[in-house]
Scaffold this motif. Structure first.
Motif, PDB file in Angstrom:
ATOM      1  N   ILE A 116       0.767  -1.281   0.061  1.00  0.00           N
ATOM      2  CA  ILE A 116       0.084   0.084   0.101  1.00  0.00           C
ATOM      3  C   ILE A 116       1.010   1.346  -0.004  1.00  0.00           C
ATOM      4  O   ILE A 116       0.641   2.159  -0.873  1.00  0.00           O
ATOM      5  N   MET A 117       1.922   1.170   1.026  1.00  0.00           N
ATOM      6  CA  MET A 117       2.694   2.583   0.784  1.00  0.00           C
ATOM      7  C   MET A 117       3.613   2.741  -0.449  1.00  0.00           C
ATOM      8  O   MET A 117       3.780   3.734  -1.040  1.00  0.00           O
ATOM      9  N   GLN A 118       4.155   1.382  -0.976  1.00  0.00           N
ATOM     10  CA  GLN A 118       4.651   1.637  -2.344  1.00  0.00           C
ATOM     11  C   GLN A 118       3.760   2.046  -3.218  1.00  0.00           C
ATOM     12  O   GLN A 118       4.270   2.907  -4.164  1.00  0.00           O
ATOM     13  N   LYS A 119       2.477   2.096  -3.321  1.00  0.00           N
ATOM     14  CA  LYS A 119       1.615   2.522  -4.420  1.00  0.00           C
ATOM     15  C   LYS A 119       1.470   3.981  -4.250  1.00  0.00           C
ATOM     16  O   LYS A 119       1.613   4.788  -5.197  1.00  0.00           O
ATOM     17  N   ASN A 120       1.382   4.386  -2.905  1.00  0.00           N
ATOM     18  CA  ASN A 120       1.240   5.897  -2.837  1.00  0.00           C
ATOM     19  C   ASN A 120       2.569   6.519  -3.071  1.00  0.00           C
ATOM     20  O   ASN A 120       2.691   7.654  -3.682  1.00  0.00           O
ATOM     21  N   LEU A 121       3.758   5.664  -2.929  1.00  0.00           N
ATOM     22  CA  LEU A 121       5.058   6.492  -2.941  1.00  0.00           C
ATOM     23  C   LEU A 121       5.245   6.699  -4.656  1.00  0.00           C
ATOM     24  O   LEU A 121       5.635   7.764  -5.108  1.00  0.00           O
ATOM     25  N   GLU A 122       4.879   5.576  -5.378  1.00  0.00           N
ATOM     26  CA  GLU A 122       4.928   5.637  -6.583  1.00  0.00           C
ATOM     27  C   GLU A 122       3.773   6.798  -7.463  1.00  0.00           C
ATOM     28  O   GLU A 122       4.399   7.460  -8.253  1.00  0.00           O
ATOM     29  N   LYS A 123       2.721   6.890  -7.008  1.00  0.00           N
ATOM     30  CA  LYS A 123       1.923   7.863  -7.438  1.00  0.00           C
ATOM     31  C   LYS A 123       2.365   9.385  -7.115  1.00  0.00           C
ATOM     32  O   LYS A 123       2.265  10.226  -7.803  1.00  0.00           O
ATOM     33  N   ILE A 124       3.011   9.573  -5.891  1.00  0.00           N
ATOM     34  CA  ILE A 124       3.305  10.932  -5.456  1.00  0.00           C
ATOM     35  C   ILE A 124       4.690  11.110  -6.379  1.00  0.00           C
ATOM     36  O   ILE A 124       4.875  12.290  -7.239  1.00  0.00           O
ATOM     37  N   GLY A 125       5.491  10.224  -6.693  1.00  0.00           N
ATOM     38  CA  GLY A 125       6.856  10.406  -7.523  1.00  0.00           C
ATOM     39  C   GLY A 125       7.868  10.822  -6.840  1.00  0.00           C
ATOM     40  O   GLY A 125       7.809  11.187  -5.650  1.00  0.00           O
ATOM     41  N   ALA A 126       8.987  10.732  -7.604  1.00  0.00           N
ATOM     42  CA  ALA A 126      10.253  10.746  -7.278  1.00  0.00           C
ATOM     43  C   ALA A 126      10.782  12.275  -6.978  1.00  0.00           C
ATOM     44  O   ALA A 126       9.831  13.200  -7.826  1.00  0.00           O
ATOM     45  N   ILE A 127      11.566  12.559  -6.404  1.00  0.00           N
ATOM     46  CA  ILE A 127      11.935  14.089  -5.872  1.00  0.00           C
ATOM     47  C   ILE A 127      12.786  14.347  -7.045  1.00  0.00           C
ATOM     48  O   ILE A 127      13.674  13.847  -7.722  1.00  0.00           O
ATOM     49  N   THR A 128      12.547  15.738  -7.542  1.00  0.00           N
ATOM     50  CA  THR A 128      13.424  16.460  -8.360  1.00  0.00           C
ATOM     51  C   THR A 128      14.327  17.297  -7.854  1.00  0.00           C
ATOM     52  O   THR A 128      13.849  18.302  -6.844  1.00  0.00           O
ATOM     53  N   TYR A 129      15.449  17.817  -8.418  1.00  0.00           N
ATOM     54  CA  TYR A 129      16.564  18.869  -7.734  1.00  0.00           C
ATOM     55  C   TYR A 129      16.838  19.898  -8.755  1.00  0.00           C
ATOM     56  O   TYR A 129      16.808  19.525  -9.807  1.00  0.00           O
ATOM     57  N   THR A 130      17.137  21.214  -7.979  1.00  0.00           N
ATOM     58  CA  THR A 130      17.652  22.103  -8.712  1.00  0.00           C
ATOM     59  C   THR A 130      19.250  21.742  -9.182  1.00  0.00           C
ATOM     60  O   THR A 130      19.917  20.990  -8.468  1.00  0.00           O
ATOM     61  N   GLU A 131      19.881  22.398 -10.065  1.00  0.00           N
ATOM     62  CA  GLU A 131      21.333  22.109 -10.343  1.00  0.00           C
ATOM     63  C   GLU A 131      22.117  22.667  -9.071  1.00  0.00           C
ATOM     64  O   GLU A 131      23.019  21.985  -8.671  1.00  0.00           O
ATOM     65  N   ASP A 132      21.434  23.671  -8.253  1.00  0.00           N
ATOM     66  CA  ASP A 132      22.434  24.009  -6.957  1.00  0.00           C
ATOM     67  C   ASP A 132      22.444  23.021  -6.151  1.00  0.00           C
ATOM     68  O   ASP A 132      23.382  22.995  -5.355  1.00  0.00           O
ATOM     69  N   GLU A 133      21.249  22.360  -5.792  1.00  0.00           N
ATOM     70  CA  GLU A 133      21.108  21.227  -5.042  1.00  0.00           C
ATOM     71  C   GLU A 133      22.092  20.073  -5.531  1.00  0.00           C
ATOM     72  O   GLU A 133      22.621  19.762  -4.508  1.00  0.00           O
ATOM     73  N   ILE A 134      21.961  19.981  -6.500  1.00  0.00           N
ATOM     74  CA  ILE A 134      23.161  18.579  -7.125  1.00  0.00           C
ATOM     75  C   ILE A 134      24.498  19.074  -6.942  1.00  0.00           C
ATOM     76  O   ILE A 134      25.403  18.221  -6.414  1.00  0.00           O
ATOM     77  N   LEU A 135      24.719  20.354  -7.070  1.00  0.00           N
ATOM     78  CA  LEU A 135      26.003  20.696  -6.811  1.00  0.00           C
ATOM     79  C   LEU A 135      26.598  20.800  -5.556  1.00  0.00           C
ATOM     80  O   LEU A 135      27.694  20.226  -4.959  1.00  0.00           O
TER      81      LEU A 135
END
Ligand SMILES: [Zn+2]
Length: 483
Positions: A334-353
């Motif tokens: 059940i948790m997996q389904k909600n996690l997949e629907k909400i989706g992965a985090i996206t990051y800014t270039e500054d955050e990746i740096l």
């Protein structure tokens, strides 16, 4: 003028941040979208709470300010807060609603000793000999708070029946607050429980971790002048050294899943006095309780042998026994389904740096942030090492556990690098994702009795008739530390 400019700038940054947090995060049910919106609206509150806990950086059983802050926010939001529970002044239970089902969420907030670090992508001590959130528990506490606040609001808005309990769990890193909370029966009325932890990957956790016994062994000898009349003395430190030598030989004769580690917390005061007192702190881990028990019996014999050989006496102090996690697959799905629907985090270039700078400073591959959602795997036969007192709860009620990306991939955990990530947008984003997944999953449990029924069925099968036994004796008191 300057203030207006600053305020405007803050507002623009806030809007941009909010936009990047909410991108692609919509679900197929209006009530769940409502929850995501509530968490987005409360994002600044959650950041403030997380940052304050990060700044307090209070170690186990000393989380006075951190617990007070969480209690105050929860009381203000309409929760009934029971403080000072299970003999722990920094533990609490915040309750909203009434009746069945009863769903729990765990929150932690203790820091680690000696890990003081600024929110910079390189090692920079903030306060000499200070502490730091090297496990990201400031995010853990605030993220669980966010889930509880969103749940409470939709329960009110939609007149949903049931009881929500947010558990303020101190002393995870040391002492094991949940051992005491479990012994006090605080989790007994739960139908299910949810928890999460910051990580450098994102997954619903299906590995059981390790069971562990936490022992402190004291040796008592006889003091003498180490040069003038050493034959009159019996060295307690000799006993510690003999014991550790025996334990190190034992390593060859245990299963590969066993982990043994120790520190000498007292080895005498000066070289010219034969130490009359010495103490060693040892942890024994294995895949399950039975495995740990078998090794600990051997360690006890080694302790006895060391005492006999050195003419000392000894005392074995059981600080606690932790179970391995009992995984609930039905709940995890059940948790997996909600996690997949909400989706992965996206990051800014500054955050990746920022992440790459930390990776560079800790000499790991500069992969940046890895937030890909892992599929629900089969449990590993030999899971990665580590134990948690969340496991105690998992043997009392079906428990679901999530990890979200809050730090650069591959960095050493329990280090300055995690402290540096835990007061930064890379940490906040993982915290928001956790709040959303926990809130929407708990909502499913509140609204769908079939899910709870399946979870309980699996739980009962996996218990195989076992009833939870506390890993501490009935009269053992937690160590209370006063500031
Ligand atoms: Zn932790």
């Amino acid at each position: 003028m300057h203030r207006i400019k600053r305020k405007t700038l803050v507002l623009i940054v806030y809007c941009l941040v909010m936009f990047s947090f909410s991108v692609s995060q919509t679900m197929d049910e209006p009530i769940k979208n409502e929850m995501l919106r509530i968490i987005d609206q409360k994002s600044q509150l959650l950041i403030d709470v997380s940052d304050k806990i990060w700044e307090y950086a209070e170690i186990a059983v000393m989380e006075y300010e951190s617990s007070k802050l969480l209690e105050e926010v929860l009381e203000k939001e309409g929760f009934r807060v029971e403080k000072d529970v299970a003999d722990l002044p920094t533990a609490f239970v915040a309750t909203f609603g009434s009746g069945s089902p009863v769903i729990g969420i765990l929150a932690e907030y203790d820091a680690l000793p000696g890990l003081s670090q600024d929110s910079m992508p390189f090692k920079k001590v903030l306060q000499e000999e200070g502490n730091g959130h090297g496990c990201g528990h400031n995010l853990f506490g605030a993220g669980s708070l966010g889930a509880a606040l969103a749940l409470k609001e939709v329960m009110e808005n939609h007149s949903l029946p049931g009881t929500l309990k947010l558990y303020g769990c101190p002393a995870e890193e040391d002492v094991g607050g949940k051992l005491y909370m479990a012994r006090a029966g605080l989790f007994d009325d739960l139908d299910a429980c949810l928890a999460w932890h910051p990580d450098y990957e994102t997954s619903v956790d299906v590995d059981s971790g390790q069971a562990v016994d936490d022992l402190q062994i004291e040796f008592f000898g006889k003091t003498a002048h180490a040069a003038f009349d050493p034959w009159k003395g019996n060295s307690a430190l000799d006993a510690v050294e003999m014991m550790n030598f025996g334990v190190n030989l034992l390593r060859e004769h245990v299963k590969p899943s066993v982990r043994i580690h120790y520190v000498i917390t007292d080895g005498g005061k000066v070289p010219n006095i034969v130490p009359e007192y010495a103490k060693v702190w040892i942890w024994v881990r294995d895949l399950d309780r039975d495995g740990v028990k078998a090794v600990v019996e051997k360690v006890k014999k080694i302790v006895e042998g060391a005492a006999i050989a050195t003419g000392t006496s000894h005392k074995i102090n059981y600080m606690g026994s932790y179970h391995e996690m009992l995984i609930n697959r039905e709940g995890s799905k059940i948790m997996q389904k909600n996690l997949e629907k909400i989706g992965a985090i996206t990051y800014t270039e500054d955050e990746i740096l920022y992440a790459k700078k930390i990776q560079n400073a800790t000499e790991v591959e500069e992969k940046g942030m890895v937030s890909t959602i892992e599929t629900l795997k089969k449990p590993e036969k030999y899971p990665e090492g580590g134990s948690t007192d969340v496991a105690e709860v998992s043997w009392i009620t079906p428990t679901i556990h999530l990890s979200t990306t809050c730090a650069p991939h591959g960095i050493p955990w329990h280090s300055w690098a995690v402290v540096a990530s835990s007061k930064h947008p890379i940490g906040y984003k993982g915290m928001f994702l956790a709040a959303k997944v926990l809130a929407t999953t708990a909502l499913d449990l509140f609204r769908n009795p079939d899910i709870l029924r399946e979870m309980k069925k699996e739980f009962k099968e996996k218990l195989k008739g076992y009833t939870y036994k506390s890993g501490i004796s009935p009269d053992q008191k937690p160590p209370i530390r006063i500031k």
